[in-house]
Scaffold this motif. Structure first.
Motif, PDB file in Angstrom:
ATOM      1  N   TRP A 185     -77.883 -43.615  -0.501  1.00 49.09           N
ATOM      2  CA  TRP A 185     -76.578 -44.240  -0.304  1.00 49.09           C
ATOM      3  C   TRP A 185     -76.700 -45.762  -0.391  1.00 49.09           C
ATOM      4  N   THR A 186     -75.857 -46.373  -1.188  1.00 50.59           N
ATOM      5  CA  THR A 186     -75.709 -47.816  -1.221  1.00 50.59           C
ATOM      6  C   THR A 186     -74.301 -48.091  -1.735  1.00 50.59           C
ATOM      7  N   THR A 187     -73.810 -49.309  -1.514  1.00 50.50           N
ATOM      8  CA  THR A 187     -72.498 -49.698  -2.017  1.00 50.50           C
ATOM      9  C   THR A 187     -72.703 -50.629  -3.210  1.00 50.50           C
ATOM     10  N   LYS A 239     -64.034 -39.264  -0.177  1.00 51.36           N
ATOM     11  CA  LYS A 239     -64.211 -40.611   0.402  1.00 51.36           C
ATOM     12  C   LYS A 239     -64.197 -41.683  -0.669  1.00 51.36           C
ATOM     13  N   ASN A 240     -64.280 -41.232  -1.959  1.00 54.46           N
ATOM     14  CA  ASN A 240     -64.422 -42.157  -3.090  1.00 54.46           C
ATOM     15  C   ASN A 240     -65.628 -43.060  -2.888  1.00 54.46           C
ATOM     16  N   HIS A 241     -66.715 -42.458  -2.456  1.00 51.53           N
ATOM     17  CA  HIS A 241     -67.965 -43.206  -2.263  1.00 51.53           C
ATOM     18  C   HIS A 241     -69.068 -42.246  -2.680  1.00 51.53           C
ATOM     19  N   HIS A 242     -69.853 -42.607  -3.683  1.00 54.08           N
ATOM     20  CA  HIS A 242     -70.710 -41.644  -4.363  1.00 54.08           C
ATOM     21  C   HIS A 242     -72.193 -41.954  -4.195  1.00 54.08           C
ATOM     22  N   SER A 243     -72.953 -40.888  -4.061  1.00 53.33           N
ATOM     23  CA  SER A 243     -74.395 -41.031  -3.807  1.00 53.33           C
ATOM     24  C   SER A 243     -75.175 -40.757  -5.080  1.00 53.33           C
TER      25      SER A 243
HETATM   26  C1  LIG Z   1     -62.965 -47.588  -8.440  1.00 55.95           C
HETATM   27  C2  LIG Z   1     -63.731 -46.865  -7.358  1.00 55.95           C
HETATM   28  O1  LIG Z   1     -62.992 -46.882  -6.166  1.00 55.95           O
HETATM   29  C3  LIG Z   1     -65.042 -47.589  -7.079  1.00 55.95           C
HETATM   30  O2  LIG Z   1     -65.741 -47.755  -8.299  1.00 55.95           O
HETATM   31  C4  LIG Z   1     -65.937 -46.820  -6.074  1.00 55.95           C
HETATM   32  C5  LIG Z   1     -66.412 -45.482  -6.598  1.00 55.95           C
HETATM   33  N1  LIG Z   1     -67.568 -44.980  -5.821  1.00 55.95           N
HETATM   34  C6  LIG Z   1     -68.445 -45.840  -5.257  1.00 55.95           C
HETATM   35  N2  LIG Z   1     -69.604 -45.396  -4.727  1.00 55.95           N
HETATM   36  C7  LIG Z   1     -70.527 -46.241  -4.229  1.00 55.95           C
HETATM   37  N3  LIG Z   1     -71.693 -45.767  -3.716  1.00 55.95           N
HETATM   38  N4  LIG Z   1     -70.301 -47.564  -4.239  1.00 55.95           N
HETATM   39  C8  LIG Z   1     -69.185 -48.122  -4.723  1.00 55.95           C
HETATM   40  O3  LIG Z   1     -69.037 -49.360  -4.718  1.00 55.95           O
HETATM   41  C9  LIG Z   1     -68.163 -47.246  -5.255  1.00 55.95           C
HETATM   42  N5  LIG Z   1     -67.021 -47.692  -5.726  1.00 55.95           N
END
Ligand SMILES: C[C@H](O)[C@H](O)[C@H]1CNC2=NC(N)=NC(=O)C2=N1
Length: 161
Positions: free
Chosen positions: A116-118, A99-103
């Motif tokens: 989880w946060t953005t 998902k390219n979204h990291h915890s």
């Molecule tokens: C370049 C890459 O797509 C971004 O840095 C992604 C990576 N994973 C991420 N994970 C989270 N939790 N928030 C982000 O804003 C985020 N951005």
């Protein structure tokens, strides 16, 4: 027994539209507040605010909490074995990559806490609510227990596995 990771199907699942409740949403934070205090979670710029808030409401009814700054979701899952803790850690890691979204995760002998946060733009987004539901789905497949039944440190059982 290998843990089934229903990964590709679950993450591409379209979000079923949630009923937009007209009532104000009451949110709880990790710091206990009185039930009638109405909290305002910080939603990332560019998000459909009412949609994210409706998703947050459902998550908060299912054991998720907002941190004091109301910018992060968090939940702790309890397990009978450390292997199951690591199974969930792996599932969340694979999901985060895809998902390219990291915890942020904290793994312990009998539990895993996930946050989880953005980060950009700062706040809570549909990525966070989506991944929180994914965590719940995977934890259910792995098999969580109540905290009272979770594995705890102490003298090893006679037949340590
Ligand atoms: C370049 C890459 O797509 C971004 O840095 C992604 C990576 N994973 C991420 N994970 C989270 N939790 N928030 C982000 O804003 C985020 N951005």
């Amino acid at each position: 027994m290998a843990t089934r990771v229903a990964w590709p199907l679950r993450l591409n699942r379209s979000l079923t539209p949630l009923l937009q409740s007209r009532q104000r949403h009451a949110f709880t934070t990790t710091k206990q507040i009185s039930n009638d205090a109405i909290m305002q979670p910080k939603i990332s710029e560019g998000q459909d605010e009412s949609k994210v808030k409706a998703e947050l409401k459902v998550l908060l009814e299912n054991g998720w909490k907002l941190n004091e700054e109301q910018i992060q979701l968090e939940k702790t899952y309890h397990f009978k074995t450390y292997t199951k803790v690591l199974d969930l850690h792996t599932c969340i890691g694979v999901g985060s990559k895809s998902k390219n979204h990291h915890s942020k995760m904290i793994t312990e002998f009998g539990s895993l806490t996930v946050h989880w946060t953005t980060h950009k733009p700062n706040g809570l987004s549909s990525n966070d609510t989506f991944m929180a539901r994914y965590c719940d789905d995977q934890a259910k497949l792995i098999g969580t227990v109540d905290q009272s039944e979770a594995q705890k440190c102490g003298p090893p059982p006679s037949s340590q596995i």
